[in-house]
Design an enzyme around this catalytic site. Structure first.
Site, PDB file in Angstrom:
ATOM      1  N   ARG A  71      48.278  41.208  47.317  1.00  0.00           N
ATOM      2  CA  ARG A  71      46.952  41.012  47.269  1.00  0.00           C
ATOM      3  C   ARG A  71      46.474  40.337  47.105  1.00  0.00           C
ATOM      4  NH1 ARG A  71      42.631  43.588  42.846  1.00  0.00           N
ATOM      5  NH2 ARG A  71      41.144  44.103  44.145  1.00  0.00           N
ATOM      6  N   HIS A 131      35.603  41.185  47.665  1.00  0.00           N
ATOM      7  CA  HIS A 131      36.126  40.542  46.312  1.00  0.00           C
ATOM      8  C   HIS A 131      34.409  39.950  45.788  1.00  0.00           C
ATOM      9  CE1 HIS A 131      39.433  39.958  43.563  1.00  0.00           C
ATOM     10  NE2 HIS A 131      38.623  39.340  43.249  1.00  0.00           N
ATOM     11  N   GLU A 182      36.110  46.022  41.473  1.00  0.00           N
ATOM     12  CA  GLU A 182      35.735  45.699  40.385  1.00  0.00           C
ATOM     13  C   GLU A 182      34.119  45.504  40.781  1.00  0.00           C
ATOM     14  OE1 GLU A 182      36.684  42.637  37.857  1.00  0.00           O
ATOM     15  OE2 GLU A 182      38.684  43.474  37.662  1.00  0.00           O
ATOM     16  N   ASN A 212      42.263  47.266  37.485  1.00  0.00           N
ATOM     17  CA  ASN A 212      42.255  46.300  37.083  1.00  0.00           C
ATOM     18  C   ASN A 212      42.552  46.498  35.629  1.00  0.00           C
ATOM     19  OD1 ASN A 212      42.376  45.658  39.496  1.00  0.00           O
ATOM     20  ND2 ASN A 212      40.271  44.129  39.466  1.00  0.00           N
ATOM     21  N   TYR A 228      42.932  43.950  31.279  1.00  0.00           N
ATOM     22  CA  TYR A 228      43.406  43.131  30.738  1.00  0.00           C
ATOM     23  C   TYR A 228      43.269  43.290  29.131  1.00  0.00           C
ATOM     24  CZ  TYR A 228      42.880  40.348  35.575  1.00  0.00           C
ATOM     25  OH  TYR A 228      42.769  39.495  36.849  1.00  0.00           O
ATOM     26  N   GLU A 287      45.624  44.901  39.082  1.00  0.00           N
ATOM     27  CA  GLU A 287      45.294  43.256  38.591  1.00  0.00           C
ATOM     28  C   GLU A 287      45.767  43.453  37.017  1.00  0.00           C
ATOM     29  OE1 GLU A 287      41.779  40.725  38.733  1.00  0.00           O
ATOM     30  OE2 GLU A 287      41.993  41.649  40.734  1.00  0.00           O
TER      31      GLU A 287
HETATM   32  C1  NOJ Z   1      38.949  40.388  37.714  1.00  0.00           C
HETATM   33  C2  NOJ Z   1      38.830  39.359  38.628  1.00  0.00           C
HETATM   34  O1  NOJ Z   1      38.952  40.597  40.825  1.00  0.00           O
HETATM   35  C3  NOJ Z   1      39.588  38.176  39.707  1.00  0.00           C
HETATM   36  O2  NOJ Z   1      38.829  37.680  40.960  1.00  0.00           O
HETATM   37  C4  NOJ Z   1      39.863  37.349  38.432  1.00  0.00           C
HETATM   38  O3  NOJ Z   1      39.780  36.167  38.690  1.00  0.00           O
HETATM   39  C5  NOJ Z   1      40.224  38.023  37.000  1.00  0.00           C
HETATM   40  N1  NOJ Z   1      39.742  39.324  36.736  1.00  0.00           N
HETATM   41  C6  NOJ Z   1      40.281  37.274  35.368  1.00  0.00           C
HETATM   42  O4  NOJ Z   1      39.294  37.179  35.322  1.00  0.00           O
END
Ligand code: NOJ
Length: 598
Positions: free
Chosen positions: A130, A175, A220, A362, A364, A429
């Site tokens: 990607r 992006h 995002e 995405n 985290y 992600e």
């Molecule tokens: C989301 C973003 O899409 C990416 O560009 C970023 O580096 C990562 N998260 C980590 O923060």
């Protein structure tokens, strides 16, 4: 229990029970630690929870294994071959916007390193990659008035090289690096952006769609709207209308996405047969106290204002009732004549609903939510009416906002399944960062991937969540936006002090590629498994340099060495100035912290 603590009397309490010494009955009240110890004794140790237990098993055949990057974070070549400036070029060249004055002028030099990037993707063993297109590399003024063929050729070559390596491209159109020329006429605030974005998408679909079958329109949107136009710590760096501008920007992002999807659907799908969607990001939000209704409500609001802001219009139709009601009521209460949240017309609601071929997601981390009353403040945060914090036992990462909370991924995947009609999900992600001196032994990253991917497996196998792909962020260390190169998410280390900018595998590369090779987690009890055999090392061998090194009197030293050097220099100057023949120095002995005299 708390008791008489010798010289400290009753001022220091070591007890599991608090004792009220002022009360003649000396009542004992259990502290939190008493409950903790009680549980520990009951469990006779620390049994692992259901959440923590490994599930053995495989992902479905054809599971998408990928790793991701983004143009501004890796390409460099910021003015090469006719590329013009984006809002990130401008932001990064504005003093004090990016940590350490870093910028993406060169970054990982991927613009000149197609072969190297393909080599590390092969080493990783992914079947997809990607990456994103730099809009200004292809359309320098943001419009189709002029197509920059030389810039476009980079992506053309990259796509061909990926296919030759049997790796499928997964392209993100946007992006975050909007052409500055479009920002100059209002950027995402100006609704003409919808047509501009559609035109740009048209160019890319028509030129690459014969070979590219997976697309992300916008990455995002929450971050574009809120971080870029609310908090202002990302480009274009606007923060003075946090109660209105993010909502306007989000409105146009959603429409632009929908128009690009319709364009593909009407004009390209028939012959290209690909899939187009948006990538939405969200933390998982848990109530601070799961037994307290206010906390449960706060956690729900966080979800509706975060993932729901974009997913609700696209998957369910229109903004959620919760967002519409809260923002309208708070706007009217502040004396405004209408809601700060723009409205979609009934036709727009219909046109936007269903513009997805999968749920690009995405994720985290997880937060704990509690209610906050901001009074009359006209701000997205105040509309949401919730604060967040984290459990201090959660493992840290190199990013303040990112705590290691694997359980949250399974929960939010289930949330998506329930809330948005059981869509096909591709995780676009997921990953973890470190900071400080370079260390290729990134066991924290292997741990993160193992635990998070295992939660994805549980969601797929135990909860029937239709998850079809997993993308690790990031293929290589790169420019982490406003925090510069200090936070590193890469599976590969990038030695930016070497003119060849070599990529070097961290230990997590072989760990992640074994998971890919096994398509999951084979049960050791049914082994041995061929897929677990070590995968031969790649050819990246350049030794890492300590990125944290500082310049001290012309020498490259680690921060610790520099500190010692500074202290010594200072001491010598002192001696010279005073003529003193003896001075005391603090010398930390190897086995004690005593002060010694020298
Ligand atoms: C989301 C973003 O899409 C990416 O560009 C970023 O580096 C990562 N998260 C980590 O923060």
């Amino acid at each position: 229990m708390d008791s008489f603590e010798w010289l400290n009397g009753y001022t220091v309490g070591y007890g599991f029970y608090h004792v009220d010494f002022t009360d003649p009955n000396k009542p004992r009240t259990p502290k939190l630690s008493a409950h903790f110890y009680f549980q520990l004794m009951k469990d006779n140790g620390f049994p692992i929870t259901e959440d923590e237990k490994m599930l053995y098993g495989e992902f479905p055949q054809g599971f998408l294994w990928s790793s991701a990057t983004a143009a501004y974070q890796i390409e460099g070549g910021w003015r090469a071959d006719g590329k013009s400036l984006s809002i990130w070029d401008k932001f990064a060249h504005t003093p004090l916007k990016i940590f350490n004055s870093d910028n993406g002028d060169i970054a990982c030099d991927s613009y000149n390193k197609i072969d190297e990037d393909i080599a590390i993707l092969k080493q990783l063993g992914v079947n997809h990659y990607r990456f994103s297109i730099s809009w200004t590399r292809v359309l320098p003024d943001g419009t189709t008035n002029h197509i920059n063929e030389v810039g476009f050729r980079y992506y053309d070559r990259l796509v061909n090289a990926l296919l030759a390596a049997n790796i499928q491209p997964h392209i993100t159109l946007y992006h975050w690096d909007l052409p500055q020329a479009l920002q100059n006429v209002g950027g995402w605030e100006n609704d003409t952006i919808v047509q501009r974005f559609r035109d740009y998408a048209d160019v890319m679909f028509s030129r690459l769609g014969d070979r590219v079958k997976l697309w992300v329109t916008i990455n995002e949107p929450y971050n574009v709207a809120m971080i870029g136009h609310g908090y202002g710590v990302a480009a274009p760096g606007i923060s003075f209308r946090p109660g209105t501008l993010p909502y306007i920007v989000a409105h146009n992002l959603i429409k632009a996405h929908a128009e690009a999807w319709h364009l593909y659907n009407d004009k390209y799908r028939g012959r290209q047969n690909g899939k187009v969607s948006i990538t939405i990001n969200s933390d998982w939000s848990e109530p601070r106290n799961p037994y307290k209704q206010e906390d449960i409500d706060a956690a729900r609001r966080i979800m509706q204002f975060y993932i729901g802001w974009f997913a609700h219009p696209i998957f369910n139709g229109d903004y959620s009732e919760m967002m519409k009601t809260i923002i309208r009521e708070r706007s009217l209460a502040a004396g405004l004549t209408k809601s700060r949240l723009p409205e979609f017309t009934p036709e727009e609601i219909k046109r936007i609903k269903g513009t997805h071929d999968y749920f690009g997601f995405n994720h985290y981390t997880t937060v704990l939510a509690f209610p906050v009353d901001y009074g009359n403040l006209q701000h997205y945060d105040a509309d949401r009416g919730a604060g967040t914090y984290v459990d201090r036992t959660w493992l840290d990462s190199g990013s303040g906002w990112l705590k290691v909370t694997p359980f949250g991924l399974r929960r939010i995947l289930n949330f998506i399944k329930e809330e948005y009609g059981n869509p096909t999900i591709i995780i676009t992600e997921n990953g973890v960062s470190e900071r400080g001196p370079t260390d290729l032994k990134d066991s924290h990253r292997s741990y993160y991937y193992e635990k998070y991917i295992n939660q994805v497996l549980k969601a797929y196998r135990l909860d029937n969540v239709d998850v079809r792909g997993y993308t690790a962020w990031s293929l290589m260390d790169n420019l982490e936006w406003a925090t510069g190169f200090s936070e590193r998410f890469g599976l590969f280390y990038v030695n930016r002090s070497d003119p060849n900018v070599p990529r070097v595998a961290k230990e997590s590369v072989s760990f992640f590629s074994t998971i890919i090779n096994c398509n999951g987690f084979p049960d050791p009890a049914s082994g041995p498994h061929d897929c677990l055999k070590p995968i031969p090392e790649g050819n990246s061998t350049s030794a890492p340099e300590n990125d944290n090194s500082v310049n001290f009197l012309g020498l490259r030293l680690s921060p610790e060495e520099a500190e010692t050097g500074l202290n010594t220099t200072f001491a010598l100057l002192l001696v010279a100035a005073t003529g003193a023949i003896c001075f005391r120095c603090r010398k930390k002995m190897s086995n004690s912290d005593k002060l010694t005299t020298c």
